[in-house]
Design a protein around this motif. Structure first.
Motif, PDB file in Angstrom:
ATOM      1  N   LEU A 134       0.837  -1.199   0.000  1.00 55.16           N
ATOM      2  CA  LEU A 134       0.000   0.000   0.000  1.00 55.16           C
ATOM      3  C   LEU A 134       0.872   1.251   0.000  1.00 55.16           C
ATOM      4  O   LEU A 134       0.597   2.214  -0.721  1.00 55.16           O
ATOM      5  N   LEU A 135       1.916   1.206   0.810  1.00 52.81           N
ATOM      6  CA  LEU A 135       2.824   2.350   0.870  1.00 52.81           C
ATOM      7  C   LEU A 135       3.422   2.613  -0.512  1.00 52.81           C
ATOM      8  O   LEU A 135       3.497   3.755  -0.959  1.00 52.81           O
ATOM      9  N   ALA A 136       3.823   1.542  -1.212  1.00 53.52           N
ATOM     10  CA  ALA A 136       4.428   1.697  -2.533  1.00 53.52           C
ATOM     11  C   ALA A 136       3.412   2.243  -3.536  1.00 53.52           C
ATOM     12  O   ALA A 136       3.768   2.915  -4.497  1.00 53.52           O
ATOM     13  N   LEU A 137       2.123   1.957  -3.286  1.00 49.92           N
ATOM     14  CA  LEU A 137       1.086   2.439  -4.202  1.00 49.92           C
ATOM     15  C   LEU A 137       0.767   3.913  -3.959  1.00 49.92           C
ATOM     16  O   LEU A 137       0.606   4.690  -4.895  1.00 49.92           O
ATOM     17  N   PHE A 138       0.711   4.303  -2.670  1.00 46.49           N
ATOM     18  CA  PHE A 138       0.283   5.666  -2.362  1.00 46.49           C
ATOM     19  C   PHE A 138       1.438   6.643  -2.213  1.00 46.49           C
ATOM     20  O   PHE A 138       1.349   7.773  -2.664  1.00 46.49           O
ATOM     21  N   VAL A 139       2.503   6.227  -1.565  1.00 45.82           N
ATOM     22  CA  VAL A 139       3.653   7.131  -1.388  1.00 45.82           C
ATOM     23  C   VAL A 139       4.934   6.407  -1.806  1.00 45.82           C
ATOM     24  O   VAL A 139       5.765   6.083  -0.959  1.00 45.82           O
ATOM     25  N   PRO A 140       5.100   6.157  -3.110  1.00 48.15           N
ATOM     26  CA  PRO A 140       6.299   5.423  -3.531  1.00 48.15           C
ATOM     27  C   PRO A 140       7.593   6.135  -3.131  1.00 48.15           C
ATOM     28  O   PRO A 140       8.610   5.492  -2.952  1.00 48.15           O
ATOM     29  N   GLU A 141       7.511   7.462  -2.947  1.00 50.52           N
ATOM     30  CA  GLU A 141       8.722   8.208  -2.553  1.00 50.52           C
ATOM     31  C   GLU A 141       9.275   7.713  -1.230  1.00 50.52           C
ATOM     32  O   GLU A 141      10.493   7.708  -1.034  1.00 50.52           O
ATOM     33  N   ALA A 142       8.381   7.321  -0.322  1.00 51.81           N
ATOM     34  CA  ALA A 142       8.842   6.852   0.988  1.00 51.81           C
ATOM     35  C   ALA A 142       9.649   5.564   0.831  1.00 51.81           C
ATOM     36  O   ALA A 142      10.674   5.378   1.474  1.00 51.81           O
ATOM     37  N   VAL A 143       9.185   4.687  -0.055  1.00 54.55           N
ATOM     38  CA  VAL A 143       9.918   3.441  -0.270  1.00 54.55           C
ATOM     39  C   VAL A 143      11.257   3.744  -0.940  1.00 54.55           C
ATOM     40  O   VAL A 143      12.286   3.142  -0.617  1.00 54.55           O
ATOM     41  N   ILE A 144      11.242   4.718  -1.865  1.00 51.38           N
ATOM     42  CA  ILE A 144      12.491   5.102  -2.519  1.00 51.38           C
ATOM     43  C   ILE A 144      13.478   5.634  -1.491  1.00 51.38           C
ATOM     44  O   ILE A 144      14.656   5.265  -1.495  1.00 51.38           O
ATOM     45  N   ALA A 145      13.001   6.472  -0.575  1.00 48.28           N
ATOM     46  CA  ALA A 145      13.884   7.019   0.461  1.00 48.28           C
ATOM     47  C   ALA A 145      14.495   5.887   1.280  1.00 48.28           C
ATOM     48  O   ALA A 145      15.705   5.864   1.518  1.00 48.28           O
ATOM     49  N   TRP A 146      13.672   4.934   1.657  1.00 43.41           N
ATOM     50  CA  TRP A 146      14.152   3.811   2.471  1.00 43.41           C
ATOM     51  C   TRP A 146      15.180   2.978   1.692  1.00 43.41           C
ATOM     52  O   TRP A 146      16.263   2.657   2.201  1.00 43.41           O
ATOM     53  N   ALA A 147      14.856   2.655   0.442  1.00 38.33           N
ATOM     54  CA  ALA A 147      15.750   1.827  -0.371  1.00 38.33           C
ATOM     55  C   ALA A 147      17.070   2.553  -0.633  1.00 38.33           C
ATOM     56  O   ALA A 147      18.146   1.950  -0.596  1.00 38.33           O
ATOM     57  N   LEU A 148      16.974   3.860  -0.864  1.00 35.30           N
ATOM     58  CA  LEU A 148      18.173   4.661  -1.128  1.00 35.30           C
ATOM     59  C   LEU A 148      19.077   4.640   0.106  1.00 35.30           C
ATOM     60  O   LEU A 148      20.289   4.461   0.009  1.00 35.30           O
ATOM     61  N   ARG A 149      18.466   4.807   1.267  1.00 31.78           N
ATOM     62  CA  ARG A 149      19.216   4.804   2.517  1.00 31.78           C
ATOM     63  C   ARG A 149      19.912   3.458   2.714  1.00 31.78           C
ATOM     64  O   ARG A 149      21.084   3.402   3.045  1.00 31.78           O
ATOM     65  N   GLN A 150      19.171   2.384   2.473  1.00 33.11           N
ATOM     66  CA  GLN A 150      19.777   1.061   2.635  1.00 33.11           C
ATOM     67  C   GLN A 150      20.940   0.882   1.686  1.00 33.11           C
ATOM     68  O   GLN A 150      21.975   0.335   2.052  1.00 33.11           O
ATOM     69  N   ARG A 151      20.775   1.358   0.453  1.00 32.16           N
ATOM     70  CA  ARG A 151      21.825   1.186  -0.536  1.00 32.16           C
ATOM     71  C   ARG A 151      23.088   1.936  -0.119  1.00 32.16           C
ATOM     72  O   ARG A 151      24.195   1.417  -0.218  1.00 32.16           O
ATOM     73  N   GLN A 152      22.901   3.179   0.353  1.00 33.23           N
ATOM     74  CA  GLN A 152      24.064   3.967   0.785  1.00 33.23           C
ATOM     75  C   GLN A 152      24.794   3.273   1.917  1.00 33.23           C
ATOM     76  O   GLN A 152      26.026   3.160   1.913  1.00 33.23           O
TER      77      GLN A 152
END
Lengths: 62, 339
Positions: free
Chosen positions: A24-42
């Protein structure tokens, strides 16, 4: 989705709920998932550099 | 002669992902004790005799439920959908609003997919690691047992009232009444993920890392990361703006679509000015509180959320009367010269 590892003590419905929430989060606020994934990647990249020399060693007969 | 050979060139980004997703679990015999954060690994090893858990990349990838085929299918499917979209635009064929909204989501999901490319997918259990032993080895004890489908379901259902009574919690509203926390949660949780508050902490649930671990940004990358997230929000809203002069069933729907697209684009521009405005009001009214600093950006996010909802609902509503050419297929052969 690439969720983190669930606790070994939790039952499947808990894990399933969390996954549904992430969808649901990815559907409504994909930016939040991007922020999380970006942080993990860094941080994963940083860890890879920090432990550059830690590799599994095996003894081989030569 | 016995020689020592390194099986790899040390940690890769896959190792990094595995460590932060909670991949290393301290065990005592057969019992999981707690999940180890990356900085704690030094005194643990796979056997209890070493000073670092040395795991090969192949062993980690073996735990992942994704492989070249599943990744290939995702790439092909998304790629094909986006190609079709671009070619339709090139050939002047109309696109439905639902397709446009889907393209916007597909692009963002693709970015997420790439960011997580090396993260093992859907891992259920971490690797067992042991603290360096000083004493005699203990008895292994029992291994975890499988719980039946119905038992697990029963547990979950009876556990539910508890979690409902507790209600959702975000750091800033820990002490608010239940109803407020429930209403505010959908708005605040996403912001909390992007901009962790000052009190943000990676609470350890002992046997797993938090759902959104790691919670804090790497300070070296903070500004850069905020720019990336803002740019992505902009791209997301921008793709929706592409439908500015599409054929809508009514002019109200067209207007709504435009307003909703703009309400997404404005967030990256207005977020920080709005916070500054809130801070100024706080300083003027009561310097000890930061209520407006938080509430004013929240209004922007409310607008964003409403915009997102409107776009999703509208893209389905518009299906009731589509321009006939939406159903025309692409004339692929026109791309082959001399035919």
């Amino acid at each position: 989705m690439h969720p983190n590892i669930p606790s070994p003590d939790e039952r499947w419905p808990t894990t399933a709920w969390r996954r549904a929430g992430l969808m649901l989060l990815a559907l409504f606020v994909p930016e939040a998932v991007i922020a999380w994934a970006l942080r993990q990647r860094q941080i994963a990249t940083g860890l890879a550099e920090e432990h550059e020399s830690e590799s599994p060693r095996i003894e081989v007969e030569a | 002669m016995v020689t020592i050979r390194h099986t790899g060139d040390g940690w890769t980004i896959t190792h990094g992902f595995f460590a932060i997703m909670g991949g290393f679990m301290e065990y005592d015999g057969n019992q999981p004790i707690r999940v180890l954060l990356p900085e704690e690994l030094e005194s643990y090893s796979l056997t209890g005799n070493g000073n670092f858990p040395r795991l090969s990349i192949a062993e980690i990838e073996d735990k992942s439920k994704g492989d070249a085929i599943s990744k290939g299918v995702v790439i092909l499917q998304t790629g094909w959908f986006i190609t079709q979209f671009i070619v339709r635009v090139v050939q002047g064929l109309p696109i439905s609003e639902l397709e446009l909204a889907t393209v916007a989501l597909a692009v963002l999901n693709f970015v997420i997919y790439l960011l997580w490319w090396e993260k093992p997918q859907n891992v259920r259990r971490g690797v067992r690691v042991y603290k360096k032993r000083t004493t005699e080895e203990p008895d292994d004890g029992n291994v975890e047992a499988t719980v039946g489908f119905l038992d697990a379901l029963e547990d979950a259902i009876f556990g539910l009232p508890d979690s409902i009574a507790r209600g959702p919690v975000t750091d800033d509203f820990k002490d608010s009444p239940w109803l407020i926390r429930v209403l505010i949660w959908p708005l605040f949780k996403p912001v909390d993920i992007i901009f962790p508050g000052r009190n943000a902490h990676d609470t350890v649930s002992v046997k797993r890392v938090n759902t959104f671990y790691p919670h804090k940004w790497d300070t070296n990358w903070l500004e850069y990361s905020i720019v990336v997230v803002a740019a992505i929000t902009l791209a997301f809203g921008g793709i929706h703006c592409f439908g500015w002069s599409f054929d809508f069933p009514s002019s109200t729907e067209q207007l709504l679509w435009r307003v909703a697209s703009i309400s997404i684009i404005e967030v990256p521009f207005m977020f920080f000015p709005a916070r500054e405005l809130g801070r100024a009001i706080d300083r003027y009214l009561d310097p000890t509180s930061d209520i407006y600093t938080r509430v004013i950006p929240m209004l922007l996010l409310l607008l964003y959320t409403l915009g997102r909802l409107a776009l999703l609902v509208l893209s389905f509503l518009c299906l009731r009367s589509l321009p006939p050419a939406v159903f025309h297929v692409i004339d692929w052969s026109s791309f082959i010269p001399h035919v």
